[in-house]
Design a protein around this motif. Structure first.
Motif, PDB file in Angstrom:
ATOM      1  N   GLY A   1      -1.333   5.328  -7.764  1.00 27.81           N
ATOM      2  CA  GLY A   1      -0.637   5.445  -6.492  1.00 27.81           C
ATOM      3  C   GLY A   1      -0.921   6.779  -5.822  1.00 27.81           C
ATOM      4  N   THR A   2      -0.923   7.858  -6.610  1.00 30.82           N
ATOM      5  CA  THR A   2      -1.177   9.196  -6.085  1.00 30.82           C
ATOM      6  C   THR A   2      -2.624   9.351  -5.645  1.00 30.82           C
ATOM      7  N   VAL A   3      -3.553   8.737  -6.400  1.00 31.65           N
ATOM      8  CA  VAL A   3      -4.977   8.839  -6.073  1.00 31.65           C
ATOM      9  C   VAL A   3      -5.356   7.865  -4.956  1.00 31.65           C
ATOM     10  N   GLY A   4      -5.198   6.570  -5.215  1.00 31.21           N
ATOM     11  CA  GLY A   4      -5.761   5.546  -4.339  1.00 31.21           C
ATOM     12  C   GLY A   4      -5.007   5.315  -3.059  1.00 31.21           C
ATOM     13  N   TRP A   5      -3.728   5.648  -3.066  1.00 29.26           N
ATOM     14  CA  TRP A   5      -2.899   5.451  -1.863  1.00 29.26           C
ATOM     15  C   TRP A   5      -2.509   6.796  -1.253  1.00 29.26           C
ATOM     16  N   GLY A   6      -1.969   7.699  -2.086  1.00 30.04           N
ATOM     17  CA  GLY A   6      -1.451   8.949  -1.559  1.00 30.04           C
ATOM     18  C   GLY A   6      -2.510   9.918  -1.079  1.00 30.04           C
ATOM     19  N   ALA A   7      -3.651  10.007  -1.762  1.00 31.47           N
ATOM     20  CA  ALA A   7      -4.701  10.958  -1.393  1.00 31.47           C
ATOM     21  C   ALA A   7      -5.823  10.297  -0.593  1.00 31.47           C
ATOM     22  N   LEU A   8      -6.315   9.160  -1.081  1.00 36.30           N
ATOM     23  CA  LEU A   8      -7.457   8.507  -0.436  1.00 36.30           C
ATOM     24  C   LEU A   8      -7.050   7.633   0.741  1.00 36.30           C
ATOM     25  N   GLY A   9      -5.836   7.135   0.736  1.00 39.35           N
ATOM     26  CA  GLY A   9      -5.515   6.075   1.682  1.00 39.35           C
ATOM     27  C   GLY A   9      -4.267   6.270   2.511  1.00 39.35           C
ATOM     28  N   ASN A  10      -4.022   5.290   3.342  1.00 41.33           N
ATOM     29  CA  ASN A  10      -2.813   5.160   4.157  1.00 41.33           C
ATOM     30  C   ASN A  10      -2.433   3.697   4.223  1.00 41.33           C
TER      31      ASN A  10
ATOM     32  N   PHE B   1      11.015  -5.895   6.606  1.00 40.81           N
ATOM     33  CA  PHE B   1       9.586  -6.104   6.420  1.00 40.81           C
ATOM     34  C   PHE B   1       8.739  -4.836   6.559  1.00 40.81           C
ATOM     35  N   PRO B   2       9.011  -3.935   7.515  1.00 41.19           N
ATOM     36  CA  PRO B   2       8.189  -2.709   7.597  1.00 41.19           C
ATOM     37  C   PRO B   2       8.226  -1.866   6.319  1.00 41.19           C
ATOM     38  N   TYR B   3       9.335  -1.920   5.580  1.00 40.14           N
ATOM     39  CA  TYR B   3       9.406  -1.195   4.311  1.00 40.14           C
ATOM     40  C   TYR B   3       8.366  -1.727   3.326  1.00 40.14           C
ATOM     41  N   LEU B   4       8.206  -3.036   3.306  1.00 39.30           N
ATOM     42  CA  LEU B   4       7.306  -3.638   2.318  1.00 39.30           C
ATOM     43  C   LEU B   4       5.869  -3.166   2.513  1.00 39.30           C
ATOM     44  N   LEU B   5       5.478  -2.919   3.752  1.00 42.48           N
ATOM     45  CA  LEU B   5       4.103  -2.530   4.031  1.00 42.48           C
ATOM     46  C   LEU B   5       3.826  -1.062   3.694  1.00 42.48           C
ATOM     47  N   SER B   6       4.860  -0.344   3.249  1.00 45.13           N
ATOM     48  CA  SER B   6       4.654   1.028   2.781  1.00 45.13           C
ATOM     49  C   SER B   6       4.414   1.070   1.284  1.00 45.13           C
ATOM     50  N   ASP B   7       4.346  -0.077   0.628  1.00 49.66           N
ATOM     51  CA  ASP B   7       4.122  -0.119  -0.814  1.00 49.66           C
ATOM     52  C   ASP B   7       2.772   0.518  -1.156  1.00 49.66           C
ATOM     53  N   TYR B   8       2.729   1.262  -2.266  1.00 45.13           N
ATOM     54  CA  TYR B   8       1.506   1.998  -2.612  1.00 45.13           C
ATOM     55  C   TYR B   8       0.352   1.098  -3.056  1.00 45.13           C
ATOM     56  N   HIS B   9       0.597  -0.182  -3.204  1.00 40.59           N
ATOM     57  CA  HIS B   9      -0.489  -1.120  -3.491  1.00 40.59           C
ATOM     58  C   HIS B   9      -1.230  -1.550  -2.222  1.00 40.59           C
ATOM     59  N   LEU B  10      -0.775  -1.089  -1.060  1.00 39.83           N
ATOM     60  CA  LEU B  10      -1.301  -1.609   0.199  1.00 39.83           C
ATOM     61  C   LEU B  10      -2.025  -0.572   1.059  1.00 39.83           C
ATOM     62  N   PRO B  11      -2.934   0.222   0.459  1.00 40.05           N
ATOM     63  CA  PRO B  11      -3.766   1.079   1.307  1.00 40.05           C
ATOM     64  C   PRO B  11      -4.723   0.206   2.112  1.00 40.05           C
ATOM     65  N   ILE B  12      -5.029   0.655   3.304  1.00 41.44           N
ATOM     66  CA  ILE B  12      -5.931  -0.106   4.162  1.00 41.44           C
ATOM     67  C   ILE B  12      -7.378   0.239   3.815  1.00 41.44           C
ATOM     68  N   MET B  13      -8.188  -0.812   3.636  1.00 37.48           N
ATOM     69  CA  MET B  13      -9.591  -0.681   3.228  1.00 37.48           C
ATOM     70  C   MET B  13     -10.492  -1.300   4.296  1.00 37.48           C
TER      71      MET B  13
ATOM     72  N   ILE C   1     -13.679   3.897  -0.299  1.00 40.99           N
ATOM     73  CA  ILE C   1     -13.584   4.343   1.090  1.00 40.99           C
ATOM     74  C   ILE C   1     -12.245   3.896   1.667  1.00 40.99           C
ATOM     75  N   ARG C   2     -11.488   4.863   2.174  1.00 39.97           N
ATOM     76  CA  ARG C   2     -10.178   4.579   2.760  1.00 39.97           C
ATOM     77  C   ARG C   2     -10.046   5.388   4.048  1.00 39.97           C
ATOM     78  N   THR C   3      -8.825   5.632   4.455  1.00 37.48           N
ATOM     79  CA  THR C   3      -8.558   6.371   5.696  1.00 37.48           C
ATOM     80  C   THR C   3      -7.882   7.700   5.444  1.00 37.48           C
ATOM     81  N   GLY C   4      -7.635   8.052   4.176  1.00 37.87           N
ATOM     82  CA  GLY C   4      -6.733   9.135   3.841  1.00 37.87           C
ATOM     83  C   GLY C   4      -7.255  10.540   4.018  1.00 37.87           C
ATOM     84  N   ALA C   5      -6.397  11.490   3.634  1.00 38.74           N
ATOM     85  CA  ALA C   5      -6.672  12.919   3.823  1.00 38.74           C
ATOM     86  C   ALA C   5      -7.817  13.420   2.963  1.00 38.74           C
ATOM     87  N   TYR C   6      -8.171  12.685   1.899  1.00 43.76           N
ATOM     88  CA  TYR C   6      -9.214  13.141   0.982  1.00 43.76           C
ATOM     89  C   TYR C   6     -10.228  12.043   0.715  1.00 43.76           C
TER      90      TYR C   6
END
Length: 527
Positions: A76-85, A178-190, A204-209
């Motif tokens: 979650g910290t790597v694939g969603w929190g750092a790499l993704g949104n 419903f908007p809460y559900l889309l903040s789940d860390y399994h749902l980074p946009i690819m 490849i994601r949209t995130g800060a890193y």
């Protein structure tokens, strides 16, 4: 010492919070004001540069960049929190907010949701984010072949389509959450690949890193995304898997890492004495459990399950394992700070005689069980299991504690063995968590408990917009889970982490650890 001198020392990182508060109180400030003053002086202004090294209590050699496989805070910290949104995320108050979405608009009694995309956002490869990418990313978790943890959550979507710069979700019934559900860390946009499927393998994601290197169960190294639509302070971020709490603490003390999660509270006093470190505590939705597979004997007997709930001394576990830092569970997994939470009755407090009578009712004069545990579940899980073994003996229950290897615990033990130690992050809404963890169709349902009335209530509550009626529905659902479910909720701990004063942060996101798993984006170097 004068308060002005103390303030200067705090700014230089040369005075502890405790010492400053004592001086400030002597100078006439209240304890609350003194604490806020310390926090404001201790935090350096954000500036770009430096390197952040994060040591986490999770991570496995079976980890994958595929978000449909994320199990814990590490990915979650790597694939969603750092790499993704995601389309949405959380703010410091725990409220949902747009992320890759610019705005969101409900209609048809919250059965239709339109998310307009933020302008100018790009993937790491320079490709602009399009509505079709959102659709592919969400559909990655849907369908008959999906094993994603959020498959059950997304089952309510009856239609998903791109409409220009807007993504439209049509639900089977209204859902105000419903908007809460889309903040789940399994749902980074690819990005959507040429085959129309989401491209997860590239990272490849949209995130800060941007990902440089990923070694499952070891580390992930990343560099700042120069075209990020938000803020990112560090030049480099590395997230390491360090399962053993002593090893994490040693790495922090020697400067090998800048941040560690899951501080062992038994060593908290020693860390607090180190003037180079800062301790954070966050109240969240997470909880420690001993789940039972209700389809396996003897856990398929409701009275046996109830007996075990009365046979565990939760307060002893909190005192000895959590150092008193936490609240006892009552077999309701919904944290008390969540809207619609209840405290079911009767309270499942330690009562070996009550446990004995329930076992007798179930036809057992004594009971022998195996309980699998590893500190990969939560820090102190093995010791908690041993305390359970001791308390259960007085109820005529013999528990053999199996010490499982930490690596791949979530692959080889969780959902595989009938009685184990486990941990849940929790979620900020009742519907989200109960659907995710206990709905009959959820592949995350570790107790395998299926109650028709409970599932009816989830559907009713999700679409009920009357607040009073919704509260009644969720109260009944929580009571059913408490009375008949297969989970023993031991405690709701506080997230306790430690970090070097060489890094700093603002207000932490509540609910989830590692600053809502967004530490890479939200923290900065202090010198």
């Amino acid at each position: 010492m004068e308060i002005n001198t103390a303030e200067r020392l705090v700014k230089k990182g040369r005075m502890s919070r405790r010492d400053f508060i004592q001086i400030a109180i002597a100078a006439g400030l209240s304890a609350g004001a003194a604490n806020l003053t310390f926090t404001s002086y201790a935090r350096a202004e954000p500036k770009k540069g430096g390197r952040l090294r994060v040591g986490l209590a999770h991570g496995s050699s079976t980890d994958s960049l595929d978000p449909a496989t994320y199990l814990d805070y590490y990915m979650g910290t790597v694939g969603w929190g750092a790499l993704g949104n995601g389309l949405t995320s959380f703010d410091e108050t725990g409220n949902v907010k747009p992320d890759l979405a610019e705005s969101l608009e409900p209609s048809n009694k919250a059965a239709r949701w339109a998310f307009k995309l933020r302008k100018g956002t790009e993937f790491h490869n320079g490709k602009s984010v399009a509505a079709e990418d959102i659709v592919a990313s969400i559909r990655h978790h849907m369908g008959d072949g999906s094993k994603s943890p959020v498959k059950a959550l997304l089952a309510q979507i009856s239609e998903l389509k791109a409409d220009g710069d807007t993504v439209v979700f049509t639900l089977a019934a209204g859902n105000a959450d419903f908007p809460y559900l889309l903040s789940d860390y399994h749902l980074p946009i690819m990005p959507m690949g040429e085959n129309g499927q989401a491209d997860w393998a590239s990272g490849i994601r949209t995130g800060a890193y941007v990902l440089n290197k990923f070694v499952p169960g070891v580390n992930a190294s990343m560099t700042r995304n120069p075209n990020y639509h938000g803020t990112a302070w560090f030049d480099e971020v590395e997230v390491l898997s360090i399962l053993d709490p002593v090893a994490r603490q040693n790495a922090l003390a020697t400067g090998e890492i800048d941040y560690m999660d899951r501080v062992d509270v038994k060593t908290l006093r020693f860390l607090e004495r180190n003037e180079e470190l800062e301790i954070d505590q966050v109240s969240g939705y997470g909880h420690y459990t001993f789940p039972m597979n209700v389809t396996a004997a003897p856990f398929n007997n409701s009275d046996v399950r109830k007996a075990l709930k009365y046979a565990v001394d939760r307060q002893e576990i909190i005192n000895k394992i959590l150092g008193g830092v936490g609240d006892a569970g009552n077999d309701n997994p919904i944290a008390r700070n969540i809207k619609y939470a209840i405290d079911p009755m009767p309270a499942h407090t330690y009562d070996p005689e009550k446990a004995k009578s329930l076992l007798a009712k179930a036809g057992f004069s004594n009971l022998k069980l195996e309980l699998s545990a590893s500190d990969a579940a939560f820090t102190g899980a093995v010791d908690a299991a041993l305390l359970f073994k001791n308390s259960a003996e007085k109820a005529g229950i013999e528990i053999n504690v199996i010490r499982e290897p930490a690596d791949a615990y979530w692959d080889n033990v969780w959902l595989k063995k009938p009685f184990i130690a486990s941990f849940w992050h929790g979620r900020p809404t009742v519907d989200w968590f109960l659907t995710y963890a206990y709905a009959a169709e959820s592949n995350q349902n570790e107790t395998f408990w299926k109650n028709p009335r409970f599932n009816e209530l989830l559907v009713e509550g999700r679409s009920e917009l009357d607040d009073k009626k919704r509260a009644e529905i969720y109260a009944e659902a929580q009571q059913l889970l408490h009375d008949d479910g297969g989970q023993i909720v031991l405690a709701f701990p506080r997230y306790v982490s430690a970090h070097s004063k060489k890094v700093a942060h603002g207000d932490l996101i509540p609910g989830w650890d590692v600053d809502g798993m967004k530490i890479a984006e939200r923290w900065w170097a202090s010198n």
